[in-house]
Design a protein around this motif. Sequence first.
Motif, PDB file in Angstrom:
ATOM      1  N   LYS A  73     -65.513   7.057  35.081  1.00 40.53           N
ATOM      2  CA  LYS A  73     -65.005   6.368  36.166  1.00 40.53           C
ATOM      3  C   LYS A  73     -63.941   7.460  36.270  1.00 40.53           C
ATOM      4  O   LYS A  73     -63.454   6.829  37.776  1.00 40.53           O
ATOM      5  N   VAL A  74     -62.823   7.072  35.726  1.00 31.18           N
ATOM      6  CA  VAL A  74     -60.820   7.760  35.902  1.00 31.18           C
ATOM      7  C   VAL A  74     -61.415   9.498  35.511  1.00 31.18           C
ATOM      8  O   VAL A  74     -59.807  10.170  35.670  1.00 31.18           O
ATOM      9  N   ARG A  75     -62.905  10.404  35.224  1.00 30.04           N
ATOM     10  CA  ARG A  75     -62.681  11.564  35.571  1.00 30.04           C
ATOM     11  C   ARG A  75     -62.035  12.503  36.840  1.00 30.04           C
ATOM     12  O   ARG A  75     -61.364  13.349  36.199  1.00 30.04           O
ATOM     13  N   PRO A  76     -62.158  12.167  37.689  1.00 28.60           N
ATOM     14  CA  PRO A  76     -61.483  12.776  38.693  1.00 28.60           C
ATOM     15  C   PRO A  76     -60.171  12.508  38.051  1.00 28.60           C
ATOM     16  O   PRO A  76     -58.835  13.439  38.810  1.00 28.60           O
ATOM     17  N   GLY A  77     -59.306  11.398  37.949  1.00 28.61           N
ATOM     18  CA  GLY A  77     -58.288  11.782  37.845  1.00 28.61           C
ATOM     19  C   GLY A  77     -57.723  12.265  36.701  1.00 28.61           C
ATOM     20  O   GLY A  77     -56.417  12.821  36.547  1.00 28.61           O
ATOM     21  N   LEU A  78     -58.633  12.162  35.737  1.00 28.00           N
ATOM     22  CA  LEU A  78     -57.908  12.812  34.446  1.00 28.00           C
ATOM     23  C   LEU A  78     -57.642  14.247  34.757  1.00 28.00           C
ATOM     24  O   LEU A  78     -56.950  15.336  34.047  1.00 28.00           O
ATOM     25  N   GLU A  79     -58.351  15.019  36.383  1.00 23.77           N
ATOM     26  CA  GLU A  79     -58.639  16.453  36.284  1.00 23.77           C
ATOM     27  C   GLU A  79     -57.464  16.457  37.061  1.00 23.77           C
ATOM     28  O   GLU A  79     -56.456  17.525  37.086  1.00 23.77           O
ATOM     29  N   LEU A  80     -57.200  15.697  38.066  1.00 24.21           N
ATOM     30  CA  LEU A  80     -55.537  16.117  38.855  1.00 24.21           C
ATOM     31  C   LEU A  80     -54.811  15.581  37.979  1.00 24.21           C
ATOM     32  O   LEU A  80     -54.226  16.136  37.794  1.00 24.21           O
ATOM     33  N   LEU A  81     -55.073  15.166  36.655  1.00 22.08           N
ATOM     34  CA  LEU A  81     -53.607  14.764  36.074  1.00 22.08           C
ATOM     35  C   LEU A  81     -53.257  16.658  35.249  1.00 22.08           C
ATOM     36  O   LEU A  81     -52.037  16.447  34.398  1.00 22.08           O
ATOM     37  N   ARG A  82     -54.441  16.769  34.932  1.00 25.43           N
ATOM     38  CA  ARG A  82     -54.335  17.711  33.965  1.00 25.43           C
ATOM     39  C   ARG A  82     -53.916  18.906  35.351  1.00 25.43           C
ATOM     40  O   ARG A  82     -53.295  19.308  34.309  1.00 25.43           O
ATOM     41  N   SER A  83     -54.056  19.381  36.301  1.00 28.39           N
ATOM     42  CA  SER A  83     -53.839  20.460  37.088  1.00 28.39           C
ATOM     43  C   SER A  83     -52.034  20.195  37.491  1.00 28.39           C
ATOM     44  O   SER A  83     -51.536  20.948  37.305  1.00 28.39           O
ATOM     45  N   TYR A  84     -51.893  18.977  37.507  1.00 29.23           N
ATOM     46  CA  TYR A  84     -50.270  18.537  37.693  1.00 29.23           C
ATOM     47  C   TYR A  84     -49.755  18.740  36.112  1.00 29.23           C
ATOM     48  O   TYR A  84     -48.956  19.729  36.526  1.00 29.23           O
ATOM     49  N   LEU A  85     -49.880  18.555  35.070  1.00 30.05           N
ATOM     50  CA  LEU A  85     -49.709  19.148  33.895  1.00 30.05           C
ATOM     51  C   LEU A  85     -49.545  20.344  33.687  1.00 30.05           C
ATOM     52  O   LEU A  85     -48.665  20.935  32.510  1.00 30.05           O
ATOM     53  N   ALA A  86     -50.557  20.684  34.186  1.00 35.88           N
ATOM     54  CA  ALA A  86     -50.139  22.365  33.781  1.00 35.88           C
ATOM     55  C   ALA A  86     -50.286  22.931  35.169  1.00 35.88           C
ATOM     56  O   ALA A  86     -49.604  24.664  34.861  1.00 35.88           O
ATOM     57  N   GLY A  87     -49.879  22.654  36.101  1.00 29.74           N
ATOM     58  CA  GLY A  87     -48.308  23.116  36.910  1.00 29.74           C
ATOM     59  C   GLY A  87     -49.667  23.659  38.027  1.00 29.74           C
ATOM     60  O   GLY A  87     -49.134  25.207  38.843  1.00 29.74           O
ATOM     61  N   GLY A  88     -50.915  23.415  38.258  1.00 30.81           N
ATOM     62  CA  GLY A  88     -51.921  23.866  39.391  1.00 30.81           C
ATOM     63  C   GLY A  88     -52.071  22.658  40.401  1.00 30.81           C
ATOM     64  O   GLY A  88     -53.483  23.193  40.852  1.00 30.81           O
ATOM     65  N   LEU A  89     -51.426  22.095  40.387  1.00 30.41           N
ATOM     66  CA  LEU A  89     -51.733  20.791  41.362  1.00 30.41           C
ATOM     67  C   LEU A  89     -51.720  21.735  42.547  1.00 30.41           C
ATOM     68  O   LEU A  89     -50.833  21.868  43.012  1.00 30.41           O
ATOM     69  N   ASP A 212     -57.190  16.508  27.742  1.00 27.82           N
ATOM     70  CA  ASP A 212     -58.221  17.301  27.463  1.00 27.82           C
ATOM     71  C   ASP A 212     -59.095  16.711  25.889  1.00 27.82           C
ATOM     72  O   ASP A 212     -60.376  17.111  26.560  1.00 27.82           O
ATOM     73  N   ALA A 213     -58.120  15.464  26.076  1.00 31.14           N
ATOM     74  CA  ALA A 213     -59.388  15.042  24.575  1.00 31.14           C
ATOM     75  C   ALA A 213     -60.207  14.551  25.515  1.00 31.14           C
ATOM     76  O   ALA A 213     -61.345  13.943  24.594  1.00 31.14           O
ATOM     77  N   HIS A 214     -59.884  13.571  26.112  1.00 29.87           N
ATOM     78  CA  HIS A 214     -60.500  12.613  27.295  1.00 29.87           C
ATOM     79  C   HIS A 214     -61.344  13.460  27.827  1.00 29.87           C
ATOM     80  O   HIS A 214     -62.670  13.113  27.859  1.00 29.87           O
ATOM     81  N   LEU A 215     -61.486  14.165  27.901  1.00 29.01           N
ATOM     82  CA  LEU A 215     -62.075  15.524  28.901  1.00 29.01           C
ATOM     83  C   LEU A 215     -63.718  16.024  28.236  1.00 29.01           C
ATOM     84  O   LEU A 215     -64.246  16.933  28.696  1.00 29.01           O
ATOM     85  N   GLY A 216     -63.358  16.611  27.175  1.00 31.21           N
ATOM     86  CA  GLY A 216     -64.100  16.636  25.819  1.00 31.21           C
ATOM     87  C   GLY A 216     -63.658  18.258  25.513  1.00 31.21           C
ATOM     88  O   GLY A 216     -65.304  19.489  25.432  1.00 31.21           O
ATOM     89  N   ARG A 217     -62.422  18.811  25.855  1.00 33.79           N
ATOM     90  CA  ARG A 217     -62.394  20.122  25.471  1.00 33.79           C
ATOM     91  C   ARG A 217     -61.551  20.984  24.552  1.00 33.79           C
ATOM     92  O   ARG A 217     -60.642  19.427  24.200  1.00 33.79           O
TER      93      ARG A 217
END
Length: 217
Positions: A73-89, A212-217
Amino acid sequence: MTRTTSEIAASLAGVEPIYDRVLALAGLLQALAQVRRIADTGEANEEILATSIETLFRFDARTTADVYGGLDKVRPGLELLRSYLAGGLDDAVLPRLAMSVLQLERRFVRDSGMVSRVRQGLEQIAHRTDLYGPTHPDLIAPIGQLYSQTLSTLRPRVLVQGNPHYLGQARVVAEVRAVLLAAVRSAVLWRQRGGSLWDFAFQRRAMLSAVDAHLGR
């Protein structure tokens, strides 16, 4: 091989609190992305809106993931957070809005009377989730009113920009306020799990690894 949600959750159980903290931050960003969408277009993603609203009524969830109804349910938010932390938001406004909510959370939790009023207000309308569902206007409206009567009185206020045509509509304003309250819920959860603004300065790489661990990467 891609791991299932249950396998990911099991692998993270009992490890560093940062794994819980990034979930709460993901919930925060996910809610605020909906605030931005509602303010700009007048419409929400119904599934994501439901996830945000339902967090307000999970008072005694066992785990951080349970607050959101599970990791998926929170996967879209995890993708957003990943983009932010990686400098790609792409959305430069979203991090600033998140910072405003984190600052609002600090003022909110220091006011024990207001915290009690919000908790009591939510408890009084919790039964409406069963009657109407989490995205029905008859549930959203009182949540929005509760935000207006409590957190909206704190200064400085969280300012949401968008399309004036939609922000002039009572339904849209109620949705924005309701989801802002859900964003504050995630901010409170983040602090409860040990979150600090220092995380962004000194834990960025660890946070990215946890996402990344939560996203299974």
